[in-house]
Design a protein around this motif. Structure first.
Motif, PDB file in Angstrom:
ATOM      1  N   MET A 112       0.849  -1.185   0.000  1.00 21.21           N
ATOM      2  CA  MET A 112       0.000   0.000   0.000  1.00 21.21           C
ATOM      3  C   MET A 112       0.888   1.238   0.000  1.00 21.21           C
ATOM      4  O   MET A 112       1.878   1.317   0.728  1.00 21.21           O
ATOM      5  N   ILE A 113       0.524   2.179  -0.836  1.00 19.95           N
ATOM      6  CA  ILE A 113       1.294   3.406  -1.037  1.00 19.95           C
ATOM      7  C   ILE A 113       0.446   4.589  -0.573  1.00 19.95           C
ATOM      8  O   ILE A 113      -0.773   4.573  -0.715  1.00 19.95           O
ATOM      9  N   VAL A 114       1.101   5.611  -0.018  1.00 24.31           N
ATOM     10  CA  VAL A 114       0.419   6.857   0.303  1.00 24.31           C
ATOM     11  C   VAL A 114       1.096   7.967  -0.494  1.00 24.31           C
ATOM     12  O   VAL A 114       2.319   7.966  -0.666  1.00 24.31           O
TER      13      VAL A 114
ATOM     14  N   LEU B 245      -3.192   5.575  -1.678  1.00 30.81           N
ATOM     15  CA  LEU B 245      -4.134   6.400  -0.923  1.00 30.81           C
ATOM     16  C   LEU B 245      -3.683   7.849  -0.921  1.00 30.81           C
ATOM     17  O   LEU B 245      -2.502   8.132  -0.756  1.00 30.81           O
ATOM     18  N   LEU B 246      -4.649   8.747  -1.064  1.00 33.65           N
ATOM     19  CA  LEU B 246      -4.359  10.170  -0.936  1.00 33.65           C
ATOM     20  C   LEU B 246      -5.478  10.808  -0.110  1.00 33.65           C
ATOM     21  O   LEU B 246      -5.302  11.087   1.062  1.00 33.65           O
ATOM     22  N   GLY B 247      -6.648  10.976  -0.712  1.00 32.66           N
ATOM     23  CA  GLY B 247      -7.756  11.626  -0.012  1.00 32.66           C
ATOM     24  C   GLY B 247      -8.209  10.900   1.238  1.00 32.66           C
ATOM     25  O   GLY B 247      -8.586  11.526   2.235  1.00 32.66           O
TER      26      GLY B 247
ATOM     27  N   LEU C 261       0.516  -2.957 -11.397  1.00 31.43           N
ATOM     28  CA  LEU C 261      -0.584  -2.036 -11.669  1.00 31.43           C
ATOM     29  C   LEU C 261      -1.175  -1.574 -10.340  1.00 31.43           C
ATOM     30  O   LEU C 261      -1.679  -2.383  -9.560  1.00 31.43           O
ATOM     31  N   VAL C 262      -1.073  -0.264 -10.086  1.00 31.11           N
ATOM     32  CA  VAL C 262      -1.502   0.306  -8.808  1.00 31.11           C
ATOM     33  C   VAL C 262      -2.732   1.192  -9.030  1.00 31.11           C
ATOM     34  O   VAL C 262      -2.703   2.101  -9.860  1.00 31.11           O
ATOM     35  N   ALA C 263      -3.803   0.917  -8.291  1.00 26.10           N
ATOM     36  CA  ALA C 263      -5.042   1.692  -8.398  1.00 26.10           C
ATOM     37  C   ALA C 263      -4.919   2.985  -7.591  1.00 26.10           C
ATOM     38  O   ALA C 263      -4.488   2.976  -6.442  1.00 26.10           O
ATOM     39  N   LEU C 264      -5.342   4.081  -8.211  1.00 26.34           N
ATOM     40  CA  LEU C 264      -5.321   5.393  -7.567  1.00 26.34           C
ATOM     41  C   LEU C 264      -6.610   6.122  -7.911  1.00 26.34           C
ATOM     42  O   LEU C 264      -7.117   6.006  -9.019  1.00 26.34           O
TER      43      LEU C 264
END
Length: 197
Positions: A1-3, A173-175, A149-152
């Motif tokens: 998981m990426i932020v 994740l961002l928002g 493939l990373v979902a954003l």
């Protein structure tokens, strides 16, 4: 998981970043598009040196080595201007990029470890940014398995499981972190779901 960082400075940002890393965050994408080199240097200098190897720079790649950062990210326009022959894997950086169609993902050069495909769902951080992407159809068209493939875009506690079930390798994740009153709690809840996949 990426932020991914909030594009503009927010209250308690560095403390939140440290807390995320202490909770097991693997990678933090530093996306500060309007920061000057000096502003970015100041921001990076506040990040605990033990966490800097887990940072990914979106802009001002020239300061990466100065802070022990080995990962750099390319926007679509930056990728288009990139001379892959000269930079391929000889520069020592792990590269990632952003794409908006599966056709572009399928044509990616193998030097990119992963790519963000966005927006998957309606954005949390940009309410007017809606997704026209049919993720099920897009995944069915995937032929590139060299890059992850990373979902954003709009990724939240409610849809992380569905996103992995669709066939994405990871999520960003961002928002759901920076637009939350409880960013660390949100991160931990998302992390629990991710660990099931």
């Amino acid at each position: 998981m990426i932020v991914i960082t909030n594009p503009i400075a927010i209250e308690n940002e560095i403390n939140t970043i440290h807390a995320l890393f202490e909770c097991g965050l693997e990678l933090l994408h530093v996306r500060k598009p309007n920061y000057s080199v000096g502003e970015l240097r100041l921001f990076l200098s506040k990040v605990n040196p033990e966490f800097r190897s887990r940072l990914v720079l979106h802009q001002q790649h020239q300061v990466a080595n100065e802070f022990g950062i080995h990962r750099i990210h390319f926007t679509e326009s930056a990728r288009a201007a990139l001379d892959l022959e000269s930079t391929n894997n000889n520069d020592g950086f792990i590269k990632s990029t952003s794409i908006h169609t599966m056709a572009d993902f399928n044509q990616l050069d193998g030097c990119f470890e992963y790519a963000f495909l966005s927006p998957i769902y309606q954005s949390i951080s940009k309410p007017d940014y809606k997704s026209d992407l049919d993720a099920v159809k897009a995944i069915a068209q995937r032929t590139n398995y060299n890059s992850k493939l990373v979902a954003l875009g709009g990724i939240s506690i409610e849809n992380i499981a569905k996103t992995y079930q669709l066939g994405f390798n990871d999520v960003a994740l961002l928002g759901s972190i920076w637009n939350s009153n409880q960013p660390i709690q949100n991160f931990k809840l998302c992390q629990k779901i991710v660990h099931l996949y």
